[in-house]
Structure formats: structure tokens, C-alpha cells
Motif scaffolding. Structure first.
Motif, PDB file in Angstrom:
ATOM      1  N   CYS A 135      35.583 -18.164  -1.278  1.00 14.03           N
ATOM      2  CA  CYS A 135      36.515 -17.300  -1.998  1.00 14.03           C
ATOM      3  C   CYS A 135      37.970 -17.701  -1.790  1.00 14.03           C
ATOM      4  CB  CYS A 135      36.324 -15.849  -1.560  1.00 14.03           C
ATOM      5  SG  CYS A 135      34.720 -15.142  -2.033  1.00 14.03           S
ATOM      6  N   THR A 136      38.292 -18.319  -0.657  1.00 16.97           N
ATOM      7  CA  THR A 136      39.698 -18.605  -0.354  1.00 16.97           C
ATOM      8  C   THR A 136      40.082 -20.071  -0.572  1.00 16.97           C
ATOM      9  OG1 THR A 136      39.123 -18.921   1.981  1.00 16.97           O
ATOM     10  CG2 THR A 136      39.815 -16.714   1.293  1.00 16.97           C
TER      11      THR A 136
ATOM     12  N   PHE B 159      49.518 -17.094  -1.038  1.00 17.08           N
ATOM     13  CA  PHE B 159      48.848 -17.405   0.229  1.00 17.08           C
ATOM     14  C   PHE B 159      48.589 -16.140   1.046  1.00 17.08           C
ATOM     15  CE2 PHE B 159      50.661 -21.683  -0.582  1.00 17.08           C
ATOM     16  CZ  PHE B 159      49.496 -22.418  -0.428  1.00 17.08           C
ATOM     17  N   ALA B 160      49.566 -15.228   1.047  1.00 16.65           N
ATOM     18  CA  ALA B 160      49.381 -13.979   1.797  1.00 16.65           C
ATOM     19  C   ALA B 160      48.232 -13.151   1.218  1.00 16.65           C
ATOM     20  CB  ALA B 160      50.680 -13.170   1.784  1.00 16.65           C
ATOM     21  N   LEU B 161      48.153 -13.067  -0.123  1.00 19.44           N
ATOM     22  CA  LEU B 161      47.063 -12.317  -0.751  1.00 19.44           C
ATOM     23  C   LEU B 161      45.713 -12.982  -0.494  1.00 19.44           C
ATOM     24  CD1 LEU B 161      48.803 -11.451  -4.140  1.00 19.44           C
ATOM     25  CD2 LEU B 161      48.255  -9.857  -2.285  1.00 19.44           C
ATOM     26  N   THR B 162      45.692 -14.320  -0.520  1.00 17.30           N
ATOM     27  CA  THR B 162      44.439 -15.030  -0.243  1.00 17.30           C
ATOM     28  C   THR B 162      43.983 -14.793   1.188  1.00 17.30           C
ATOM     29  OG1 THR B 162      45.053 -16.747  -1.840  1.00 17.30           O
ATOM     30  CG2 THR B 162      43.336 -17.287  -0.240  1.00 17.30           C
ATOM     31  N   ALA B 163      44.940 -14.792   2.125  1.00 14.58           N
ATOM     32  CA  ALA B 163      44.588 -14.498   3.513  1.00 14.58           C
ATOM     33  C   ALA B 163      44.059 -13.072   3.657  1.00 14.58           C
ATOM     34  CB  ALA B 163      45.806 -14.698   4.410  1.00 14.58           C
ATOM     35  N   ALA B 164      44.666 -12.128   2.941  1.00 18.25           N
ATOM     36  CA  ALA B 164      44.179 -10.742   2.984  1.00 18.25           C
ATOM     37  C   ALA B 164      42.758 -10.646   2.445  1.00 18.25           C
ATOM     38  CB  ALA B 164      45.122  -9.841   2.194  1.00 18.25           C
ATOM     39  N   ILE B 165      42.455 -11.406   1.395  1.00 23.14           N
ATOM     40  CA  ILE B 165      41.091 -11.414   0.841  1.00 23.14           C
ATOM     41  C   ILE B 165      40.101 -11.946   1.876  1.00 23.14           C
ATOM     42  CG2 ILE B 165      39.616 -12.538  -0.866  1.00 23.14           C
ATOM     43  CD1 ILE B 165      41.936 -12.367  -2.841  1.00 23.14           C
TER      44      ILE B 165
ATOM     45  N   ALA C 263      42.186  -5.791  -5.805  1.00 24.01           N
ATOM     46  CA  ALA C 263      43.637  -5.590  -5.924  1.00 24.01           C
ATOM     47  C   ALA C 263      44.402  -6.865  -5.584  1.00 24.01           C
ATOM     48  CB  ALA C 263      44.069  -4.445  -5.011  1.00 24.01           C
ATOM     49  N   CYS C 264      44.017  -7.528  -4.513  1.00 29.06           N
ATOM     50  CA  CYS C 264      44.700  -8.769  -4.133  1.00 29.06           C
ATOM     51  C   CYS C 264      44.480  -9.861  -5.178  1.00 29.06           C
ATOM     52  CB  CYS C 264      44.206  -9.234  -2.770  1.00 29.06           C
ATOM     53  SG  CYS C 264      44.679  -8.171  -1.393  1.00 29.06           S
ATOM     54  N   ALA C 265      43.245  -9.951  -5.709  1.00 32.55           N
ATOM     55  CA  ALA C 265      42.977 -10.970  -6.725  1.00 32.55           C
ATOM     56  C   ALA C 265      43.774 -10.695  -7.990  1.00 32.55           C
ATOM     57  CB  ALA C 265      41.474 -11.002  -7.035  1.00 32.55           C
ATOM     58  N   SER C 266      43.945  -9.409  -8.352  1.00 33.13           N
ATOM     59  CA  SER C 266      44.690  -9.077  -9.572  1.00 33.13           C
ATOM     60  C   SER C 266      46.181  -9.364  -9.414  1.00 33.13           C
ATOM     61  CB  SER C 266      44.474  -7.601  -9.919  1.00 33.13           C
ATOM     62  OG  SER C 266      43.099  -7.325 -10.106  1.00 33.13           O
TER      63      SER C 266
ATOM     64  N   ILE D 291      35.563 -15.600  -8.129  1.00 31.56           N
ATOM     65  CA  ILE D 291      34.305 -15.541  -7.390  1.00 31.56           C
ATOM     66  C   ILE D 291      34.293 -14.406  -6.378  1.00 31.56           C
ATOM     67  CG2 ILE D 291      35.131 -17.239  -5.703  1.00 31.56           C
ATOM     68  CD1 ILE D 291      32.243 -18.207  -5.471  1.00 31.56           C
ATOM     69  N   GLU D 292      35.491 -14.087  -5.814  1.00 33.67           N
ATOM     70  CA  GLU D 292      35.522 -13.011  -4.829  1.00 33.67           C
ATOM     71  C   GLU D 292      35.195 -11.655  -5.459  1.00 33.67           C
ATOM     72  OE1 GLU D 292      39.890 -14.197  -5.667  1.00 33.67           O
ATOM     73  OE2 GLU D 292      37.932 -15.147  -5.438  1.00 33.67           O
ATOM     74  N   THR D 293      35.621 -11.447  -6.706  1.00 37.16           N
ATOM     75  CA  THR D 293      35.291 -10.192  -7.383  1.00 37.16           C
ATOM     76  C   THR D 293      33.800 -10.084  -7.626  1.00 37.16           C
ATOM     77  OG1 THR D 293      37.437 -10.351  -8.488  1.00 37.16           O
ATOM     78  CG2 THR D 293      35.901  -8.706  -9.313  1.00 37.16           C
ATOM     79  N   PHE D 294      33.208 -11.175  -8.046  1.00 32.70           N
ATOM     80  CA  PHE D 294      31.750 -11.201  -8.258  1.00 32.70           C
ATOM     81  C   PHE D 294      31.027 -10.867  -6.956  1.00 32.70           C
ATOM     82  CE2 PHE D 294      27.676 -13.305  -8.110  1.00 32.70           C
ATOM     83  CZ  PHE D 294      27.102 -13.018  -9.333  1.00 32.70           C
TER      84      PHE D 294
END
Length: 404
Positions: free
Chosen positions: A45-46, A65-71, A91-94, A108-111
Motif C-alpha cells: 500500500c505504501t 509522504f506524511a499521509l503515506t506514513a499515516a496509512i 481519508a489519507c488516500a483522498s 489498493i489501500e482502499t480495496f
């Protein structure tokens, strides 16, 4: 898959994984280590998002990068808090700067988070998760437009999310089916174990209670005859020693069976009819105590070990009751008659009527005889005779007609 037991330990119960389909060895190892799967999911996912941020270098890449780390961090708890993780990940992906105008954030992370909720939680939670995965992008679109970092045009129709939902529901249904099957098998194992404990209890009652009663009677007879009839006392003591040796051997056999597996238990209990003394030897044992036993057998089958075992134990219990409770009987008659499809066992005594003696037992013997007869598909009746005495009558079917 078989459940094996070791000496002195009960077999481990079945788990749902025991009914899961076999996989290739490396995949099977991965399935048995869920945290390895979690790490692979986080990387899947990241890693693409980080590569995209490096190659495209969109505005506000640092936020990406910060949102990806949060995911990635949130996905570590996707099994324990799937709905909360879904909300954070969507929320982070959006809000990611990789999302372009007109492109819905179906990454892919949402799926994965939608699938996780559907596979681990009830259907209502799965539908809530689907609603959040569709509704949160609309909220994110409004925030993005308000802060001026780009437009987002999410859609209500999300085929990929529907596929994740249906796949998760199917996986959860399959898991529940395996859990139900495992629970059913464990219930049957527990019932079988309880049944074996009942059988062992009956065997111990037969070996200990009856033999000890005979030994007490022999000891009493030897004590009474010691002065006037020493030869009778000697014979009674010899018989007492033989009975003690026999009961000790039988108890050792049963205790050895208790230390073995269930298959050994079935084998030992099934063959116990072959190892028992003959009915004539049993009658001689009770005659040595002074009980006037007569034995007559007609048409009794000699090749049915289970029937011989049951017959021996029923006669033994009946004679023990006569020894305990019969009031000066002139005869204790044992009659075993075989017919075309049944065997009838009758034990009667003509003890004189009198005040009831104090009970020496708990009534377990009569219950044990009835349970043995019922287990073999037969009937058992016991009660006083008109004019005095007691009668037990048991009818057992032959093996060929016995219910399976």
C-alpha cells in the motif's frame, strides 16, 4: 487431519484452521504468521505511493509522504480496529497530492481496508465501511477545494469497492463454516469422551464393588468357621486370595487402559468379554460364600464377545445383590436362554420375606444393568417376587439384530 493424543494427555480439540484448504508450503507458512502478511500489505500500500511521489514530485510532496506514513501505521491495526483504520486510510488516500482532478482515489489501500472490514465484521459493519469508503472522498473533495490544493471528483459507483465487499463477505462466510464444523467435531469428541468415562465407571463398579462384596463375605465365612470347620475356613481363605488376585489384575488392566489413547480403550473394553472368567467360575465364587447358586445355560452364543461381557456383568451384579440383600434364600437360580434373535438372562432368589435390610449400596448396580441392556438395544426389569425374593430379567438382542 487426525487428532493424536499422548499418554496421560487429552487430545487437543480441532480448530477452524484444521479444515482450511492445503496450500503450497511457503504460502502455508505465511498464512500461519499473520504479522508477515500485515507487513506485506503495508509495503504493497505504501511503496507505490512513495515511488510515485519521488518520480512525479507533485506540489506538497511532503504532505504526500506524511499521509503515506499515516496509512502504513494505521494498517498495522487493521485486524483489531478495521472500521477506524478504514476511515483513516480512506481519508489519507483522498487527501494525497497524487490524486488528480477527475480521478477517484480507488487505490489498493482502499480495496484492502474494505475487504478487511467485510471479512472480519458482521454484514452491517461491512455496509457501514462501504458507505464510509464512498462518503469520505466527498468530504475530502470539499476540504481540498476549500484549502485550494486541487479538485477531486469522487463517484458513487465504485465497482472495485463492491468487489472488495463481496470478496470479504465470502471469506468470512467460509471462515464461519469452518468454525461451525470445528465446533461440531469438538462437541462429538467431548460426547465420546463422556461416554467412555461412563463405560469406565461401569467397569470399575463391576470390578471393585462386586469383588469386594464377595471378599467381605468370604472373610466373614472364614471367621465364622475357623473354630468348628477349619477346612472350610481354609478353602474360603484360598478363594479370598484368588478373588483378590483377580480383582487386582482387572484393576491394573483398566488403569492401563486409562493411560492409553481412545483406540486402546475401545479395543480393551471390546475384548474384556474374552478375558473374563466363565459363568460357572463366577457361580463357584458365590457358592464359596454360602450362596446357593444354580446355573443353567441353553442356546447361549459363544462367539459374541460383547454379549458375553454384558451377560457376565449382569449375572455378577445380580448375584452380588442377592448376596447382599437376600434373606436366607434356599436357591438363587441363574437361567440364560438363547433364542433365534435374543438372549434372556433371569436371576431369581426365594429369600424369605422380612424387614428390609439396610442398604449396602447406592443403587448404581441396578442402573448399570439397565444402562448396559439399553446400550445393546435390550430391556431390563427388576423387582420383588410374590411371596418373597427378588427377580431380575434382562433381554438382549443378538449382534445381527442389534441396532448400530
Amino acid at each position: 487431519m487426525t487428532v493424536r493424543s499422548t499418554e496421560g494427555r487429552e487430545a487437543a480439540p480441532f480448530e477452524a484452521d484444521a479444515f482450511a484448504p492445503s496450500l503450497w508450503a511457503p504460502l502455508e507458512w505465511v498464512r500461519r504468521h499473520p504479522r508477515i502478511i500485515d507487513i506485506l500489505v503495508i509495503l504493497a500500500c505504501t511503496a507505490p505511493a512513495c515511488i510515485g511521489l519521488v518520480l512525479i514530485q507533485p506540489p506538497y510532496a511532503w504532505a504526500g509522504f506524511a499521509l503515506t506514513a499515516a496509512i502504513g501505521i494505521a494498517l498495522w491495526w487493521r485486524r483489531t480496529h478495521p472500521l477506524l483504520v478504514l476511515s483513516v486510510v480512506v481519508a489519507c488516500a483522498s487527501m494525497s497530492p497524487l490524486v488528480q482532478p477527475g480521478f477517484s482515489p480507488l487505490l489498493i489501500e482502499t480495496f484492502i481496508v474494505v475487504y478487511t472490514v467485510a471479512s472480519l465484521r458482521p454484514l452491517t459493519h461491512a455496509l457501514i465501511g462501504l458507505g464510509l469508503s464512498i462518503g469520505i472522498p466527498f468530504v475530502a473533495a470539499a476540504i481540498r477545494q476549500w484549502i485550494g490544493i486541487g479538485e477531486l471528483s469522487p463517484t458513487l459507483v465504485q465497482p472495485v469497492l463492491l468487489a472488495a465487499l463481496f470478496l470479504g463477505i465470502a471469506v468470512r462466510s467460509r471462515r464461519q463454516q469452518r468454525e461451525t464444523l470445528a465446533a461440531l467435531v469438538n462437541t462429538r469428541i467431548e460426547a465420546a469422551a463422556a461416554n467412555e468415562r461412563s463405560r469406565i465407571t461401569a467397569e470399575m463398579h463391576d470390578v471393585v464393588a462386586h469383588s469386594v462384596t464377595v471378599m467381605i463375605a468370604l472373610a466373614g465365612g472364614a471367621r465364622a468357621a475357623w473354630q468348628k470347620h477349619p477346612e472350610r475356613a481354609t478353602a474360603a481363605l484360598e478363594q479370598l486370595g484368588n478373588v483378590g488376585e483377580t480383582v487386582l489384575g482387572e484393576m491394573q488392566t483398566i488403569l492401563h487402559v486409562l493411560r492409553s489413547g481412545d483406540s486402546d480403550l475401545d479395543k480393551a473394553l471390546h475384548r474384556s468379554g474374552h478375558n473374563l472368567p466363565t459363568l460357572e467360575e463366577l457361580a463357584d465364587t458365590f457358592r464359596a460364600t454360602g450362596l446357593p447358586v444354580t446355573l443353567r445355560q441353553t442356546g447361549f452364543p459363544s462367539d459374541d464377545l460383547t454379549l458375553k461381557n454384558a451377560t457376565y456383568r449382569i449375572v455378577q451384579e445380580s448375584l452380588t445383590n442377592a448376596l447382599r440383600y437376600a434373606d436366607r434364600p434356599a436357591e438363587v437360580a441363574v437361567r440364560i436362554t438363547g433364542y433365534s434373535d435374543t438372549v434372556t438372562i433371569t436371576v431369581t432368589d426365594d429369600g424369605h420375606p422380612g424387614p428390609p435390610a439396610q442398604s449396602l449400596g447406592s443403587g448404581a448396580g441396578l442402573s448399570a444393568m439397565a444402562e448396559r441392556a439399553t446400550a445393546l438395544g435390550g430391556t431390563h426389569d427388576a423387582g420383588p417376587r410374590i411371596g418373597g425374593g427378588w427377580e431380575t430379567r434382562t433381554v438382549l438382542p443378538l449382534t445381527k439384530s442389534r441396532p448400530r
